[in-house]
Scaffold this active site. Structure first.
Site, PDB file in Angstrom:
ATOM      1  N   ARG A 136      22.613 -55.372 -88.476  1.00  0.00           N
ATOM      2  CA  ARG A 136      23.330 -55.453 -89.735  1.00  0.00           C
ATOM      3  C   ARG A 136      22.286 -55.702 -90.813  1.00  0.00           C
ATOM      4  O   ARG A 136      21.298 -56.414 -90.579  1.00  0.00           O
ATOM      5  CB  ARG A 136      24.363 -56.596 -89.728  1.00  0.00           C
ATOM      6  CG  ARG A 136      25.647 -56.289 -88.970  1.00  0.00           C
ATOM      7  CD  ARG A 136      26.476 -55.211 -89.654  1.00  0.00           C
ATOM      8  NE  ARG A 136      27.734 -54.929 -88.979  1.00  0.00           N
ATOM      9  CZ  ARG A 136      27.920 -53.933 -88.104  1.00  0.00           C
ATOM     10  NH1 ARG A 136      26.928 -53.129 -87.780  1.00  0.00           N
ATOM     11  NH2 ARG A 136      29.108 -53.725 -87.555  1.00  0.00           N
ATOM     12  N   GLU A 174      24.878 -52.581 -98.261  1.00  0.00           N
ATOM     13  CA  GLU A 174      25.340 -51.243 -97.904  1.00  0.00           C
ATOM     14  C   GLU A 174      26.592 -50.839 -98.683  1.00  0.00           C
ATOM     15  O   GLU A 174      27.480 -51.677 -98.835  1.00  0.00           O
ATOM     16  CB  GLU A 174      25.676 -51.313 -96.399  1.00  0.00           C
ATOM     17  CG  GLU A 174      25.468 -50.050 -95.654  1.00  0.00           C
ATOM     18  CD  GLU A 174      25.527 -50.295 -94.152  1.00  0.00           C
ATOM     19  OE1 GLU A 174      24.727 -51.079 -93.617  1.00  0.00           O
ATOM     20  OE2 GLU A 174      26.393 -49.686 -93.521  1.00  0.00           O
ATOM     21  N   HIS A 188      23.664 -45.567 -91.624  1.00  0.00           N
ATOM     22  CA  HIS A 188      24.490 -46.245 -90.612  1.00  0.00           C
ATOM     23  C   HIS A 188      25.058 -45.226 -89.602  1.00  0.00           C
ATOM     24  O   HIS A 188      26.276 -45.090 -89.462  1.00  0.00           O
ATOM     25  CB  HIS A 188      25.613 -47.048 -91.276  1.00  0.00           C
ATOM     26  CG  HIS A 188      26.100 -48.197 -90.440  1.00  0.00           C
ATOM     27  ND1 HIS A 188      26.436 -49.414 -90.955  1.00  0.00           N
ATOM     28  CD2 HIS A 188      26.314 -48.313 -89.107  1.00  0.00           C
ATOM     29  CE1 HIS A 188      26.840 -50.227 -89.982  1.00  0.00           C
ATOM     30  NE2 HIS A 188      26.773 -49.570 -88.836  1.00  0.00           N
TER      31      HIS A 188
HETATM   32  N1  LIG Z   1      23.974 -49.408 -86.476  1.00  0.00           N
HETATM   33  C1  LIG Z   1      25.162 -49.249 -85.909  1.00  0.00           C
HETATM   34  O1  LIG Z   1      25.850 -48.243 -86.119  1.00  0.00           O
HETATM   35  C2  LIG Z   1      25.680 -50.274 -84.971  1.00  0.00           C
HETATM   36  C3  LIG Z   1      25.324 -51.596 -85.085  1.00  0.00           C
HETATM   37  N2  LIG Z   1      25.821 -52.521 -84.206  1.00  0.00           N
HETATM   38  C4  LIG Z   1      25.421 -53.920 -84.350  1.00  0.00           C
HETATM   39  O2  LIG Z   1      24.795 -54.334 -83.145  1.00  0.00           O
HETATM   40  C5  LIG Z   1      25.252 -55.636 -82.826  1.00  0.00           C
HETATM   41  C6  LIG Z   1      25.035 -55.924 -81.357  1.00  0.00           C
HETATM   42  O3  LIG Z   1      25.968 -55.229 -80.557  1.00  0.00           O
HETATM   43  P1  LIG Z   1      26.051 -55.513 -78.969  1.00  0.00           P
HETATM   44  O4  LIG Z   1      24.718 -55.369 -78.353  1.00  0.00           O
HETATM   45  O5  LIG Z   1      27.179 -54.726 -78.448  1.00  0.00           O
HETATM   46  O6  LIG Z   1      26.427 -57.058 -78.994  1.00  0.00           O
HETATM   47  P2  LIG Z   1      26.129 -58.145 -77.879  1.00  0.00           P
HETATM   48  O7  LIG Z   1      26.994 -59.295 -78.193  1.00  0.00           O
HETATM   49  O8  LIG Z   1      26.215 -57.532 -76.525  1.00  0.00           O
HETATM   50  O9  LIG Z   1      24.586 -58.522 -78.126  1.00  0.00           O
HETATM   51  C7  LIG Z   1      24.122 -59.336 -79.138  1.00  0.00           C
HETATM   52  C8  LIG Z   1      23.087 -60.262 -78.525  1.00  0.00           C
HETATM   53  O10 LIG Z   1      22.410 -60.960 -79.567  1.00  0.00           O
HETATM   54  C9  LIG Z   1      22.196 -62.305 -79.113  1.00  0.00           C
HETATM   55  N3  LIG Z   1      21.929 -63.154 -80.263  1.00  0.00           N
HETATM   56  C10 LIG Z   1      22.820 -63.636 -81.169  1.00  0.00           C
HETATM   57  N4  LIG Z   1      22.161 -64.369 -82.096  1.00  0.00           N
HETATM   58  C11 LIG Z   1      20.845 -64.329 -81.767  1.00  0.00           C
HETATM   59  C12 LIG Z   1      19.669 -64.889 -82.337  1.00  0.00           C
HETATM   60  N5  LIG Z   1      19.734 -65.649 -83.443  1.00  0.00           N
HETATM   61  N6  LIG Z   1      18.485 -64.636 -81.732  1.00  0.00           N
HETATM   62  C13 LIG Z   1      18.407 -63.875 -80.613  1.00  0.00           C
HETATM   63  N7  LIG Z   1      19.495 -63.327 -80.023  1.00  0.00           N
HETATM   64  C14 LIG Z   1      20.690 -63.559 -80.601  1.00  0.00           C
HETATM   65  C15 LIG Z   1      23.469 -62.638 -78.353  1.00  0.00           C
HETATM   66  O11 LIG Z   1      23.295 -63.739 -77.501  1.00  0.00           O
HETATM   67  C16 LIG Z   1      23.689 -61.321 -77.590  1.00  0.00           C
HETATM   68  O12 LIG Z   1      22.964 -61.323 -76.371  1.00  0.00           O
HETATM   69  C17 LIG Z   1      26.701 -55.627 -83.301  1.00  0.00           C
HETATM   70  O13 LIG Z   1      27.200 -56.922 -83.503  1.00  0.00           O
HETATM   71  C18 LIG Z   1      26.633 -54.817 -84.569  1.00  0.00           C
HETATM   72  O14 LIG Z   1      26.425 -55.648 -85.678  1.00  0.00           O
HETATM   73  C19 LIG Z   1      26.652 -52.152 -83.204  1.00  0.00           C
HETATM   74  C20 LIG Z   1      27.037 -50.852 -83.046  1.00  0.00           C
HETATM   75  C21 LIG Z   1      26.604 -49.801 -83.940  1.00  0.00           C
HETATM   76  O1  LIG Z   2      30.350 -50.825 -84.045  1.00  0.00           O
HETATM   77  C1  LIG Z   2      29.708 -51.298 -85.007  1.00  0.00           C
HETATM   78  O2  LIG Z   2      29.523 -52.510 -85.144  1.00  0.00           O
HETATM   79  C2  LIG Z   2      29.120 -50.394 -86.002  1.00  0.00           C
HETATM   80  O3  LIG Z   2      28.266 -50.780 -86.752  1.00  0.00           O
HETATM   81  C3  LIG Z   2      29.559 -48.992 -86.115  1.00  0.00           C
HETATM   82  O4  LIG Z   2      29.940 -48.419 -84.963  1.00  0.00           O
END
Ligand SMILES: NC(=O)C1=CN([C@@H]2O[C@H](COP(=O)(O)OP(=O)(O)OC[C@H]3O[C@@H](n4cnc5c(N)ncnc54)[C@H](O)[C@@H]3O)[C@@H](O)[C@H]2O)C=CC1
Ligand SMILES: O=C(O)C(=O)CO
Length: 317
Positions: free
Chosen positions: A236, A265, A283
């Site tokens: 993010r 954004e 994005h």
């Molecule tokens: N660019 C895009 O289109 C997308 C962006 N995202 C972003 O990616 C993020 C992660 O998604 P997932 O991997 O599915 O989530 P997830 O919950 O599986 O992984 C996030 C990890 O970050 C860790 N974490 C949290 N705070 C932390 C910190 N301060 N230091 C180190 N590690 C920390 C958590 O313990 C967890 O292991 C989403 O929350 C979203 O914001 C997700 C999908 C698409």
């Molecule tokens: O899933 C999310 O969090 C995104 O950023 C877009 O798919």
């Protein structure tokens, strides 16, 4: 049950929603206004919002007895919803984990390779008509294979990126996490974000957004990075102090950045747009028909379970 889907979805998801539910599908692709969020809470039983829809504590406070009982978020990241305030208002929240993982990891690798190998700059050169042909020292970038990558946020997406880096590019993987991860490949857990930043060639951000990670990467972390290192952010925008990133790039504290997300954004600062060593994507993490359909089905599965009185497949928190 009245369902509101707040953006047009892929054709197959829209068709399923129309077949299974009494649904209104909003045509507008822009984020909900405050007025529309009030409508979401008061006129519908279930709403499918997405990123950009800022369901703040104030929005919930302005609808003290909401009709809405479920926000089935389209997307895994839910930092745009104040979960405590939602729960306080008796509203459950679900998301779409897993459906997004591989596509987002692929975009992280796209950014890493494009930035290291100056692909955006090269593309602009060819399109400008100014390319004068190959020569041994033309547009030399950084070799990615065999380098050291640091992952910040070793969850689903972080691990999928690490896997690609290890198996696809023979990279040395390091990460920061609260607990040691059991992985199918070697990876070193760093003591701190600062020490990780200091030792890697690519620092990749894959943490959730929200108050806990806001400006996790600021001047200190950027200063700790090698001058040859590249920052990749698919998490993010607000995870990075954008002004500090611009300063670090301008003073060559780091070599470049690959960004899919931005602090304000869709506003992208002119300074970043002018920099050749920065790759900027709009994005695009999950932007494929297949993945957006899978996300939509996952959101609708949560809606269906809720309406059938079953356990929600993907509750958050
Ligand atoms: N660019 C895009 O289109 C997308 C962006 N995202 C972003 O990616 C993020 C992660 O998604 P997932 O991997 O599915 O989530 P997830 O919950 O599986 O992984 C996030 C990890 O970050 C860790 N974490 C949290 N705070 C932390 C910190 N301060 N230091 C180190 N590690 C920390 C958590 O313990 C967890 O292991 C989403 O929350 C979203 O914001 C997700 C999908 C698409
Ligand atoms: O899933 C999310 O969090 C995104 O950023 C877009 O798919």
């Amino acid at each position: 049950m009245k369902l509101w889907i707040t953006r047009p979805m892929t054709a197959e998801v829209d068709a399923r929603a129309r077949a299974e539910f009494d649904v209104e599908i909003r045509e507008n692709t822009l984020p909900l206004t405050a007025q529309e969020m009030q409508r979401a809470l008061t006129e519908f039983d279930v709403v499918v919002p997405t990123l950009g829809d800022l369901f703040s504590a104030e929005i919930f406070a302005n609808a003290p007895k909401p009709r809405c009982k479920l926000l089935a978020n389209f997307g895994v990241g839910y930092n745009h919803i104040d979960i405590t305030a939602a729960q306080g208002a008796g509203i459950e929240v679900t998301n779409t984990p897993g459906a997004v993982t591989d596509a987002t990891a692929d975009v992280a690798m796209t950014l890493l390779l494009m930035t290291a190998r100056r692909a955006g700059e090269g593309e602009r050169l060819v399109r400008s008509g100014a390319w004068q042909g190959w020569h041994p020292t033309q547009m030399l970038g950084q070799h990615a294979t065999g380098k050291r990558v640091g992952i910040v946020g070793m969850g689903r997406i972080g691990q999928a990126i690490a896997q690609r880096c290890h198996f696809g590019f023979g990279m040395d993987v390091a990460y920061v996490a609260r607990t040691e991860k059991m992985l199918e490949f070697p990876a070193t857990r760093a003591e701190s974000l600062q020490s990780l930043a200091a030792e890697v060639d690519f620092l990749v951000l894959a943490v959730p957004g929200g108050a806990e990670t806001r400006h996790l990467v600021g001047p200190d972390v950027l200063r700790a990075m090698k001058p040859s290192a590249i920052l990749i952010n698919i998490a993010r925008g607000e995870v990075v102090d954008q002004a500090a990133l611009i300063a670090a790039l301008e003073s060559s504290d780091i070599a470049g950045a690959g960004l899919d997300v931005y602090e304000f954004e869709p506003n992208v600062p002119e300074q970043l747009i002018r920099m050749e060593n920065v790759t900027l994507l709009p994005h695009l993490g999950t932007a494929t028909e297949e993945v957006r359909s899978n996300m939509g089905h996952m959101a609708l599965d949560n809606v269906a379970a809720f309406w059938a009185g079953q356990a929600l497949p993907n509750p958050v928190a």
